[in-house]
Design a protein around this motif. Structure first.
Motif, PDB file in Angstrom:
ATOM      1  N   PRO A  39      -0.482  -2.850  -3.538  1.00  0.00           N
ATOM      2  CA  PRO A  39      -0.019  -1.624  -2.892  1.00  0.00           C
ATOM      3  C   PRO A  39       1.420  -1.745  -2.397  1.00  0.00           C
ATOM      4  CG  PRO A  39      -2.120  -2.362  -1.968  1.00  0.00           C
ATOM      5  CD  PRO A  39      -1.602  -3.463  -2.833  1.00  0.00           C
ATOM      6  N   LEU A  40       2.239  -0.790  -2.771  1.00  0.00           N
ATOM      7  CA  LEU A  40       3.619  -0.702  -2.284  1.00  0.00           C
ATOM      8  C   LEU A  40       3.786   0.667  -1.644  1.00  0.00           C
ATOM      9  CD1 LEU A  40       5.554  -2.299  -5.287  1.00  0.00           C
ATOM     10  CD2 LEU A  40       4.828  -3.394  -3.166  1.00  0.00           C
ATOM     11  N   GLU A  41       4.483   0.711  -0.531  1.00  0.00           N
ATOM     12  CA  GLU A  41       4.564   1.928   0.268  1.00  0.00           C
ATOM     13  C   GLU A  41       5.718   2.856  -0.099  1.00  0.00           C
ATOM     14  OE1 GLU A  41       2.361   2.905   2.672  1.00  0.00           O
ATOM     15  OE2 GLU A  41       1.158   1.185   2.043  1.00  0.00           O
ATOM     16  N   THR A  42       6.804   2.307  -0.637  1.00  0.00           N
ATOM     17  CA  THR A  42       7.989   3.130  -0.860  1.00  0.00           C
ATOM     18  C   THR A  42       8.530   2.946  -2.279  1.00  0.00           C
ATOM     19  OG1 THR A  42       9.554   1.430  -0.152  1.00  0.00           O
ATOM     20  CG2 THR A  42       8.667   2.880   1.576  1.00  0.00           C
ATOM     21  N   VAL A  43       9.310   3.907  -2.703  1.00  0.00           N
ATOM     22  CA  VAL A  43       9.979   3.824  -4.000  1.00  0.00           C
ATOM     23  C   VAL A  43      10.935   2.637  -4.019  1.00  0.00           C
ATOM     24  CG1 VAL A  43      11.602   5.008  -5.532  1.00  0.00           C
ATOM     25  CG2 VAL A  43       9.739   6.278  -4.489  1.00  0.00           C
ATOM     26  N   GLU A  44      11.587   2.366  -2.911  1.00  0.00           N
ATOM     27  CA  GLU A  44      12.511   1.240  -2.839  1.00  0.00           C
ATOM     28  C   GLU A  44      11.793  -0.086  -3.106  1.00  0.00           C
ATOM     29  OE1 GLU A  44      12.388   3.648  -0.374  1.00  0.00           O
ATOM     30  OE2 GLU A  44      14.123   4.686  -1.185  1.00  0.00           O
ATOM     31  N   GLN A  45      10.567  -0.226  -2.596  1.00  0.00           N
ATOM     32  CA  GLN A  45       9.795  -1.439  -2.851  1.00  0.00           C
ATOM     33  C   GLN A  45       9.465  -1.571  -4.339  1.00  0.00           C
ATOM     34  OE1 GLN A  45       6.554  -0.736  -0.105  1.00  0.00           O
ATOM     35  NE2 GLN A  45       7.313  -2.346   1.269  1.00  0.00           N
ATOM     36  N   GLU A  63      -0.968   7.645  -5.650  1.00  0.00           N
ATOM     37  CA  GLU A  63      -0.201   8.889  -5.631  1.00  0.00           C
ATOM     38  C   GLU A  63       0.786   8.926  -6.782  1.00  0.00           C
ATOM     39  OE1 GLU A  63       1.571  10.075  -1.964  1.00  0.00           O
ATOM     40  OE2 GLU A  63      -0.124   9.345  -0.798  1.00  0.00           O
ATOM     41  N   ARG A  64       1.061  10.121  -7.261  1.00  0.00           N
ATOM     42  CA  ARG A  64       2.034  10.298  -8.347  1.00  0.00           C
ATOM     43  C   ARG A  64       3.420   9.939  -7.811  1.00  0.00           C
ATOM     44  NH1 ARG A  64       1.489  12.330 -13.134  1.00  0.00           N
ATOM     45  NH2 ARG A  64       3.288  13.096 -14.253  1.00  0.00           N
ATOM     46  N   PRO A  65       4.168   9.115  -8.541  1.00  0.00           N
ATOM     47  CA  PRO A  65       5.489   8.714  -8.054  1.00  0.00           C
ATOM     48  C   PRO A  65       6.477   9.870  -8.133  1.00  0.00           C
ATOM     49  CG  PRO A  65       5.142   7.895 -10.267  1.00  0.00           C
ATOM     50  CD  PRO A  65       3.854   8.521  -9.828  1.00  0.00           C
ATOM     51  N   PRO A  66       7.474   9.879  -7.267  1.00  0.00           N
ATOM     52  CA  PRO A  66       8.489  10.927  -7.324  1.00  0.00           C
ATOM     53  C   PRO A  66       9.298  10.821  -8.620  1.00  0.00           C
ATOM     54  CG  PRO A  66       9.027   9.316  -5.625  1.00  0.00           C
ATOM     55  CD  PRO A  66       7.703   8.936  -6.190  1.00  0.00           C
ATOM     56  N   PRO A  67       9.818  11.946  -9.119  1.00  0.00           N
ATOM     57  CA  PRO A  67      10.567  11.949 -10.383  1.00  0.00           C
ATOM     58  C   PRO A  67      11.797  11.034 -10.358  1.00  0.00           C
ATOM     59  CG  PRO A  67      10.171  14.196  -9.627  1.00  0.00           C
ATOM     60  CD  PRO A  67       9.696  13.281  -8.554  1.00  0.00           C
TER      61      PRO A  67
END
Length: 110
Positions: A39-45, A63-67
């Motif tokens: 599990p990773l919490e952020t896009v940066e991770q 969750e679906r990742p942001p574009p």
């Protein structure tokens, strides 16, 4: 020196996803190298992990990742794996990888 097997980073985005282990097993059985980031919490991770692991593709469960993740990782394929998709279907999507760099050595061996 080229990479012999496709390398896939499996990420559980924002929450633990039990299907990640099954997907990893199917990918391994299909001959791919699997890095399970958990599990990773952020896009940066996700971006930092992908930079360190040098994958050919990233499977994102939960969750679906942001574009903007796909844009930031380009040319690495980002495959959102939803609950309706079987591990086998996800493995078929992930088998494509980065065709234009498949014969190039990874950053780890350059």
């Amino acid at each position: 020196m080229s990479r012999e097997r496709r390398r896939v980073l499996v990420v559980e985005f924002t929450r633990p996803e039990p299907a990640a282990v099954a997907l990893g097993r199917v990918l391994r059985d299909a001959g791919m190298e699997v890095v399970h980031a958990g599990p990773l919490e952020t896009v940066e991770q996700i971006l930092r992990t992908a930079e360190q692991e040098d994958p050919d593709a990233v499977a994102v469960l939960g969750e679906r990742p942001p574009p903007d993740l796909e844009q930031a990782l380009d040319p690495v394929r980002v495959i959102p794996v939803d609950a309706a998709m079987s591990p086998e279907e996800a493995a078929n999507l992930l088998a494509g990888g980065r065709s234009h760099t498949a014969d190039a050595p990874s950053d780890r061996v350059r």
